[in-house]
Design an enzyme around this catalytic site. Structure first.
Site, PDB file in Angstrom:
ATOM      1  N   HIS A  38      -4.400  -2.028   2.777  1.00  0.00           N
ATOM      2  CA  HIS A  38      -3.690  -1.501   3.952  1.00  0.00           C
ATOM      3  C   HIS A  38      -3.418  -2.632   4.939  1.00  0.00           C
ATOM      4  CE1 HIS A  38      -2.828   1.653   6.996  1.00  0.00           C
ATOM      5  NE2 HIS A  38      -2.731   2.440   5.947  1.00  0.00           N
TER       6      HIS A  38
ATOM      7  N   GLU B 147       0.823  -1.210   0.000  1.00  0.00           N
ATOM      8  CA  GLU B 147       0.000   0.000   0.000  1.00  0.00           C
ATOM      9  C   GLU B 147       0.858   1.262   0.000  1.00  0.00           C
ATOM     10  OE1 GLU B 147      -2.180   3.280   1.944  1.00  0.00           O
ATOM     11  OE2 GLU B 147      -0.576   2.082   2.830  1.00  0.00           O
TER      12      GLU B 147
END
Length: 339
Positions: free
Chosen positions: A307, A10
């Protein structure tokens, strides 16, 4: 010295914060490169720089490269120093993200700590204070440490100016956490807060949220603040269950209709309830590090975000944990961590 590529997965500030936190815990020097490389404004922004300085203060660390816009730092900790600390973001940058950097080390420090955090307490792309207070810290307390947070003054984006205090009584070790069932729902509420803005905005948000959620009218309450630092608007939806409280947030922004803000947050809460799991998307990401430090734990959640998967991979690399991510139904996943 470990070298961590800050652009992996991410590629956001989470890599910086987790790496600094684990560097403190393990007392391992690290070099972090390509920090936020893929972002529109790469490198350290003010809240990231405050996180680095906070970690350096807690760890009596030698740091090089700690400046705005820097994409590489070297961090060499020498201790973990509990006690009274003040961290000033100096903008609407997130105080909760600064706390996220230093809290893991202080959970097992040799003494208690009292932190004063100045800056943003309710801003987009960061856990708001209410999430910290209602969803995350109760689970940390279940693992052994006693951590309490007090909001003195809210700080909304873009003005900031908020103030929060956090008291930490550490534990010798973290107990494993297993959160597989949500249990009976005991309370539901949606609060629309406007600061130095028309109260009609809160009413419109609550009406839009009610249309999505279909809860009883007394679950929806406006909160109108006057004075303080600048305008701000946040819709906070909390679902209190037997084993966990989840929080969903929508932030008002210039040019974005109140109904859009509320509908998005309400749909997230609705989908969470429909999935039948205890842990939502953002709480899943926050629980990974304390469970990894405990050495064992498991929880059920909605589809893991990029994430979360990036964070999990980083913990595998830095702590040597093992983990499984298994889809158990159309809308539910189980994440398990062990050593």
């Amino acid at each position: 010295m470990l070298t961590i590529d800050g652009s992996i997965g991410e590629g956001g500030g989470q890599i910086l914060r987790t790496t600094l936190g684990l560097s403190l815990i393990t007392q391992t020097p690290v070099r972090i490169t390509s920090i936020r490389k893929g972002r529109s404004r790469p490198g350290l922004m003010r809240q990231h720089l405050t996180s680095v300085r906070a970690a350096a203060q807690i760890g009596r660390a030698e740091v090089s490269g700690a400046s705005l816009g820097s994409q590489e730092i070297v961090f060499r900790p020498t201790a973990i120093v509990p006690g009274e600390h003040t961290f000033q973001v100096g903008s609407a940058g997130s105080t909760t993200l600064v706390l996220q950097t230093v809290l893991p080390a202080l959970l097992r420090a040799p003494g208690p700590s009292a932190l004063t955090l100045e800056g943003g307490t309710h801003n987009p792309l960061a856990p708001p204070f209410d999430f910290l207070d209602l969803a995350y810290l109760p689970l940390v307390r279940r693992m052994g440490p006693d951590v309490t947070a007090t909001l003195v003054t809210p700080g909304f984006y873009p003005a900031g100016g908020g103030l929060a205090r956090v008291a930490i009584a550490p534990a010798p070790a973290l107990a494993p956490l297993e959160l597989l069932e949500r249990g009976e729902i005991r309370g539901r509420r949606a609060v629309a807060t406007v600061s130095n803005l028309p109260g009609a905005i809160a009413v419109r948000e609550l009406d839009a949220a009610a249309a999505v959620l279909g809860w009883e009218p007394d679950c929806f309450k406006p909160s109108v603040l006057r004075g303080g630092n600048g305008p701000g608007n946040v819709l906070t939806i909390a679902v209190e269950s037997e084993h966990v409280t989840e929080v969903f947030t929508g932030f008002g922004a210039k040019g974005v209709r109140a109904e859009s803000v509320a509908t998005k947050a309400a749909e997230e809460a609705r989908d969470y309830l429909a999935a039948g799991v205890p842990v939502g998307e953002h709480l899943a990401d926050q629980l990974l590090l304390p469970i990894a430090l405990a050495g064992r734990g498991a929880f059920r959640t909605v589809r893991p975000s990029s994430h979360t998967t990036t964070h999990l991979g980083l913990l595998r690399d830095l702590l040597g944990i093992r983990a499984s991510v298994e889809q158990i139904s159309d809308a539910a996943w189980q994440i398990e961590i062990w050593r």
